[in-house]
Design an enzyme around this catalytic site. Structure first.
Site, PDB file in Angstrom:
ATOM      1  N   GLY A 124     -57.784 -65.015 -59.418  1.00 47.55           N
ATOM      2  CA  GLY A 124     -57.837 -63.643 -58.917  1.00 47.55           C
ATOM      3  C   GLY A 124     -56.456 -63.033 -58.781  1.00 47.55           C
ATOM      4  O   GLY A 124     -55.488 -63.515 -59.357  1.00 47.55           O
TER       5      GLY A 124
ATOM      6  N   HIS B 191     -53.889 -61.563 -66.973  1.00 45.52           N
ATOM      7  CA  HIS B 191     -55.292 -61.996 -66.937  1.00 45.52           C
ATOM      8  C   HIS B 191     -56.146 -61.129 -67.875  1.00 45.52           C
ATOM      9  O   HIS B 191     -57.037 -61.634 -68.563  1.00 45.52           O
ATOM     10  CB  HIS B 191     -55.854 -61.854 -65.519  1.00 45.52           C
TER      11      HIS B 191
ATOM     12  N   GLN C 168     -55.434 -77.592 -55.978  1.00 48.65           N
ATOM     13  CA  GLN C 168     -54.226 -77.528 -56.795  1.00 48.65           C
ATOM     14  C   GLN C 168     -53.011 -77.022 -56.009  1.00 48.65           C
ATOM     15  O   GLN C 168     -51.947 -76.804 -56.596  1.00 48.65           O
ATOM     16  CB  GLN C 168     -54.460 -76.725 -58.067  1.00 48.65           C
TER      17      GLN C 168
ATOM     18  N   GLY D 140     -53.564 -68.931 -70.353  1.00 49.58           N
ATOM     19  CA  GLY D 140     -52.301 -68.296 -70.695  1.00 49.58           C
ATOM     20  C   GLY D 140     -51.219 -69.313 -71.030  1.00 49.58           C
ATOM     21  O   GLY D 140     -51.122 -70.353 -70.387  1.00 49.58           O
TER      22      GLY D 140
ATOM     23  N   LYS E 147     -48.351 -68.699 -70.272  1.00 52.00           N
ATOM     24  CA  LYS E 147     -47.501 -68.592 -69.078  1.00 52.00           C
ATOM     25  C   LYS E 147     -47.455 -69.934 -68.333  1.00 52.00           C
ATOM     26  O   LYS E 147     -46.418 -70.341 -67.840  1.00 52.00           O
ATOM     27  CB  LYS E 147     -48.063 -67.480 -68.196  1.00 52.00           C
TER      28      LYS E 147
ATOM     29  N   SER F  35     -49.328 -63.430 -60.348  1.00 54.16           N
ATOM     30  CA  SER F  35     -49.880 -62.956 -59.059  1.00 54.16           C
ATOM     31  C   SER F  35     -48.876 -63.170 -57.948  1.00 54.16           C
ATOM     32  O   SER F  35     -48.907 -62.490 -56.926  1.00 54.16           O
ATOM     33  CB  SER F  35     -51.165 -63.717 -58.729  1.00 54.16           C
ATOM     34  N   ARG F  36     -47.962 -64.135 -58.103  1.00 55.87           N
ATOM     35  CA  ARG F  36     -46.989 -64.441 -57.044  1.00 55.87           C
ATOM     36  C   ARG F  36     -45.800 -63.479 -57.064  1.00 55.87           C
ATOM     37  O   ARG F  36     -44.994 -63.526 -56.130  1.00 55.87           O
ATOM     38  CB  ARG F  36     -46.503 -65.891 -57.177  1.00 55.87           C
TER      39      ARG F  36
HETATM   40  P1  AMP Z   1     -53.946 -67.824 -62.361  1.00 62.10           P
HETATM   41  O1  AMP Z   1     -54.839 -66.782 -61.778  1.00 62.10           O
HETATM   42  O2  AMP Z   1     -52.500 -67.641 -62.024  1.00 62.10           O
HETATM   43  O3  AMP Z   1     -54.462 -69.219 -62.123  1.00 62.10           O
HETATM   44  O4  AMP Z   1     -53.996 -67.622 -63.927  1.00 62.10           O
HETATM   45  C1  AMP Z   1     -55.224 -67.606 -64.599  1.00 62.10           C
HETATM   46  C2  AMP Z   1     -54.964 -67.628 -66.067  1.00 62.10           C
HETATM   47  O5  AMP Z   1     -54.204 -66.482 -66.434  1.00 62.10           O
HETATM   48  C3  AMP Z   1     -54.173 -68.861 -66.512  1.00 62.10           C
HETATM   49  O6  AMP Z   1     -54.689 -69.328 -67.747  1.00 62.10           O
HETATM   50  C4  AMP Z   1     -52.788 -68.310 -66.660  1.00 62.10           C
HETATM   51  O7  AMP Z   1     -51.995 -69.018 -67.589  1.00 62.10           O
HETATM   52  C5  AMP Z   1     -53.076 -66.911 -67.170  1.00 62.10           C
HETATM   53  N1  AMP Z   1     -51.931 -66.032 -66.913  1.00 62.10           N
HETATM   54  C6  AMP Z   1     -51.298 -65.829 -65.737  1.00 62.10           C
HETATM   55  N2  AMP Z   1     -50.246 -65.011 -65.910  1.00 62.10           N
HETATM   56  C7  AMP Z   1     -50.204 -64.710 -67.231  1.00 62.10           C
HETATM   57  C8  AMP Z   1     -49.336 -63.909 -68.047  1.00 62.10           C
HETATM   58  N3  AMP Z   1     -48.296 -63.264 -67.541  1.00 62.10           N
HETATM   59  N4  AMP Z   1     -49.603 -63.841 -69.373  1.00 62.10           N
HETATM   60  C9  AMP Z   1     -50.657 -64.501 -69.911  1.00 62.10           C
HETATM   61  N5  AMP Z   1     -51.512 -65.250 -69.197  1.00 62.10           N
HETATM   62  C10 AMP Z   1     -51.286 -65.361 -67.870  1.00 62.10           C
END
Ligand code: AMP
Length: 281
Positions: free
Chosen positions: A31, A37, A61, A147, A149, A186-187
């Site tokens: 989220g 995302h 995690q 991602g 990322k 998100s951070r």
């Molecule tokens: P998270 O909500 O941070 O766990 O991320 C969920 C998914 O979004 C993960 O597969 C991340 O690698 C991807 N994601 C987060 N930030 C980015 C970004 N800047 N570019 C591409 N994918 C991202």
């Protein structure tokens, strides 16, 4: 867009689509959705008729001193963004739906989990692998989108799905960045104005390092100089390492195969990660 909060509802909806012959893509998230995302959602839509986005801040995690309780949870905004993006289903399970009383199973992936974030966040990739395995088994998608990322996470998930013969295609999506190079996260909301001004230095120094190594500069001293530069600028380096792009095995010499430069730094109370491809010339 439908919202499902239980495994049973998720399975009922996905089973209906599959019965109609429709491909299903899953985008797992925690989220606080941003354009990174939404790029995963777009990639999923290009691949699958139906797109499920899960939103679950996974306690397993996070380390004991990490930001689980303060992690942003703007559910109404997230649902609005997913609705506008045209996702078909938001799956938002409560913690008890994913980890009911008595839950006692952990998935541990070796290989790509070793070192980097795996060394600095003990248990992190166990938590990631366990929840991703559960989400893949619950949603049974044709493909799941992650991602670049979080490159080490992507490699851990690929390894796990291969090792466990999970019948899903894992698709990596390029990192979405701000105009100044900072990877969306998100951070990033934790950054003060001054920290936000400094944060793009991480990507800038990494790009300089990648081009130096690609031009043939010896990796070890080049990485040492980059670490010193980042530390001087207030980005306190946790790691900056060159790894094999596929296995994440450490690389000491000028790469002859596709490699990846990966980094984590601390900027105030915020931990930033980034990674870039290193293409041998
Ligand atoms: P998270 O909500 O941070 O766990 O991320 C969920 C998914 O979004 C993960 O597969 C991340 O690698 C991807 N994601 C987060 N930030 C980015 C970004 N800047 N570019 C591409 N994918 C991202």
């Amino acid at each position: 867009m439908v919202v499902a909060r239980s495994v049973a509802e998720l399975r009922r909806l996905v089973a209906g689509w599959r019965a109609a012959g429709e491909r299903v893509g899953l985008v797992p998230t925690m989220g606080a959705l941003h354009a990174g995302h939404l790029a995963l959602v777009a990639a999923a839509q290009a691949h699958s008729r139906r797109v499920v986005v899960s939103i679950f801040v996974n306690p397993k995690q996070f380390g004991p001193r990490e930001d689980f309780s303060s992690y942003p949870r703007p559910e109404a905004d997230d649902l609005a963004k997913l609705g506008r993006a045209g996702a078909d289903l938001a799956y938002i399970p409560a913690v008890g739906e994913i980890y009911p009383a008595g839950f006692a199973t952990t998935i541990t992936v070796g290989g790509p989990s070793d070192g980097l974030c795996g060394a600095h966040r003990p248990g992190h990739f166990d938590g990631v692998a366990t929840v991703v395995a559960k989400l893949l088994i619950q949603a049974a998608p044709d493909a799941a989108f992650f991602g670049e990322k979080d490159y080490q996470q992507l490699m851990v998930v690929r390894r796990m799905t291969q090792d466990l013969n999970l019948p899903v295609e894992i698709v990596g999506v390029p990192t979405v960045r701000e105009a100044d190079g900072l990877a969306l996260s998100s951070r990033n909301v934790y950054l003060s104005a001054e920290e936000r001004r400094l944060a793009p230095d991480l990507n800038r120094v990494m790009r300089e390092t990648v081009s130096a190594i690609a031009r043939g500069a010896a990796p070890a001293p080049t990485l040492q100089r980059a670490i010193a530069t980042l530390n001087e600028r207030g980005l306190v380096v946790e790691y900056l390492e060159l790894r094999d792009a596929a296995t994440l095995a450490p690389l000491a010499d000028t790469p002859t195969r596709a490699a990846r430069l990966l980094a984590a730094v601390h900027l105030g109370r915020t931990r930033l990660i980034d990674n870039l491809p290193v293409v041998p010339t």
